[in-house]
Each structure stands twice: as C-alpha cells, then as structure tokens.
Design a protein around this motif. Structure first.
Motif, short mmCIF file in Angstrom:
data_model
loop_
_atom_site.label_atom_id
_atom_site.label_comp_id
_atom_site.label_asym_id
_atom_site.label_seq_id
_atom_site.Cartn_x
_atom_site.Cartn_y
_atom_site.Cartn_z
N ASN A 245 0.86 -1.18 0.00
CA ASN A 245 0.00 0.00 0.00
C ASN A 245 0.90 1.23 0.00
OD1 ASN A 245 -2.73 1.08 0.09
ND2 ASN A 245 -2.09 1.96 2.04
N TYR A 246 0.48 2.26 -0.72
CA TYR A 246 1.31 3.45 -0.87
C TYR A 246 0.50 4.71 -0.59
CZ TYR A 246 4.37 0.24 -3.38
OH TYR A 246 5.18 -0.81 -3.71
N ALA A 247 1.20 5.72 -0.10
CA ALA A 247 0.59 7.04 0.01
C ALA A 247 0.32 7.57 -1.40
CB ALA A 247 1.52 7.98 0.76
N THR A 248 -0.73 8.36 -1.52
CA THR A 248 -1.09 8.91 -2.82
C THR A 248 0.07 9.68 -3.45
OG1 THR A 248 -3.39 9.10 -2.09
CG2 THR A 248 -2.74 10.38 -4.02
N SER A 249 0.84 10.36 -2.61
CA SER A 249 1.92 11.21 -3.10
C SER A 249 3.04 10.43 -3.78
CB SER A 249 2.49 12.03 -1.94
OG SER A 249 3.00 11.18 -0.93
N VAL A 250 3.16 9.14 -3.50
CA VAL A 250 4.26 8.35 -4.07
C VAL A 250 3.77 7.22 -4.96
CG1 VAL A 250 5.66 8.88 -2.04
CG2 VAL A 250 4.51 6.67 -2.19
N GLU A 251 2.46 7.02 -5.02
CA GLU A 251 1.90 5.93 -5.83
C GLU A 251 2.40 6.02 -7.27
OE1 GLU A 251 -1.10 3.88 -4.61
OE2 GLU A 251 -0.22 2.62 -6.16
N GLY A 252 2.90 4.90 -7.78
CA GLY A 252 3.41 4.86 -9.14
C GLY A 252 4.86 5.27 -9.29
N ARG A 253 5.44 5.83 -8.24
CA ARG A 253 6.86 6.25 -8.29
C ARG A 253 7.73 5.43 -7.35
NH1 ARG A 253 8.31 11.09 -6.56
NH2 ARG A 253 6.61 11.34 -5.08
N PHE A 254 7.19 5.01 -6.22
CA PHE A 254 7.95 4.24 -5.23
C PHE A 254 7.47 2.81 -5.23
CE2 PHE A 254 9.03 7.92 -2.05
CZ PHE A 254 9.56 8.65 -3.09
N THR A 255 8.40 1.89 -4.94
CA THR A 255 8.08 0.48 -4.85
C THR A 255 8.73 -0.11 -3.60
OG1 THR A 255 8.00 0.29 -7.27
CG2 THR A 255 8.14 -1.76 -5.99
N ILE A 256 7.92 -0.70 -2.75
CA ILE A 256 8.45 -1.35 -1.55
C ILE A 256 8.55 -2.85 -1.82
CG2 ILE A 256 6.15 -1.63 -0.50
CD1 ILE A 256 7.49 -1.12 2.23
N SER A 257 9.60 -3.46 -1.29
CA SER A 257 9.78 -4.91 -1.43
C SER A 257 10.50 -5.42 -0.19
CB SER A 257 10.55 -5.24 -2.71
OG SER A 257 11.84 -4.65 -2.69
N ARG A 258 10.54 -6.74 -0.06
CA ARG A 258 11.17 -7.33 1.12
C ARG A 258 11.87 -8.61 0.74
NH1 ARG A 258 6.55 -8.18 5.31
NH2 ARG A 258 8.06 -9.54 6.37
N ASP A 259 12.88 -8.96 1.52
CA ASP A 259 13.58 -10.24 1.40
C ASP A 259 13.70 -10.78 2.81
OD1 ASP A 259 15.33 -12.36 1.14
OD2 ASP A 259 16.62 -11.34 -0.29
#
Length: 121
Positions: A58-72
């Motif tokens: 889930n992303y804040a509207t301000s970063v949607e489409g520009r930021f990507t979170i991932s995990r390992d």
C-alpha cells in the motif's frame, strides 16, 4: 530486541532515483508488516509505503506509481525503490517493522534511525 539500519540515502536531482535498504537484526523475533515513513522539516512523520508478510503493498497517494516497496525475509531486509523523485520527497526516511517477539510472546514495533534523502530541483 530488534535493531534496524537504513542505508541508501543521498543527494539526487529531480527525476532521479534512489534505492533505500533497511536490515533488521536481533534474536527471537519474526517479521510481519514492514513500512517506510517520510519526515520533512516541520512536518509529521508519514507512512509512504507498507508491505505485509504475504507481500501485499500500500502506498501514500503522493508516491503511488513512483515508489516500490519490497522485502527479502531471508535477509531480514525491506527496500524502497524511489523513482521520478521530486524536491518534495526531500526528508528523512525511516523504516519500521512490526515483529512477533518470541521471547515475551507479543507484537512490537521498532524504528530505524533514518536516512537523509535530498532532491534538488
């Protein structure tokens, strides 16, 4: 006790990219949700990205489409890929993890100390 260490911040021109990393270390814990927060001078610390244990994001509207979170989870890592950066993205970025503490059998939240991101116009 869980310790978090962020890295990857720096100075970048508008339109550029950065990738933040956060590693969780410690004993007797199990990671669940993980998040990145942004704090700019004089402003509240706001959540910009969240990832669940099963990979929902889930992303804040301000970063949607520009930021990507991932995990390992094998490495205890959470990442934030930041593209198309804007001057308003400037600030300190903190990772936060929600963990199951196996010693005391309860959920706990831990924060990193933050990493500075500066976007020049």
């Amino acid at each position: 006790q869980v310790h978090l260490m962020e890295s990857g911040g720096g100075l970048v021109q508008a339109g550029g990219s950065l990738k933040l990393s956060c590693v969780a270390s410690g004993t007797a814990f199990r990671l669940t949700d993980m998040s990145w927060y942004h704090e700019s001078p004089g402003q509240d610390r706001d959540e910009v990205a969240w990832i669940s244990l099963n990979g929902r994001t889930n992303y804040a509207t301000s970063v949607e489409g520009r930021f990507t979170i991932s995990r390992d989870d094998s490495k205890g890592m959470v990442y934030l890929q930041m593209d198309s950066l804007k001057p308003e993205d400037t600030g300190i970025y903190y990772c936060k993890v929600h963990v199951w503490n196996m010693d005391v059998e309860r959920y706990e939240d831990y924060w990193g100390k933050g990493t500075q991101v500066t976007v020049s116009s």
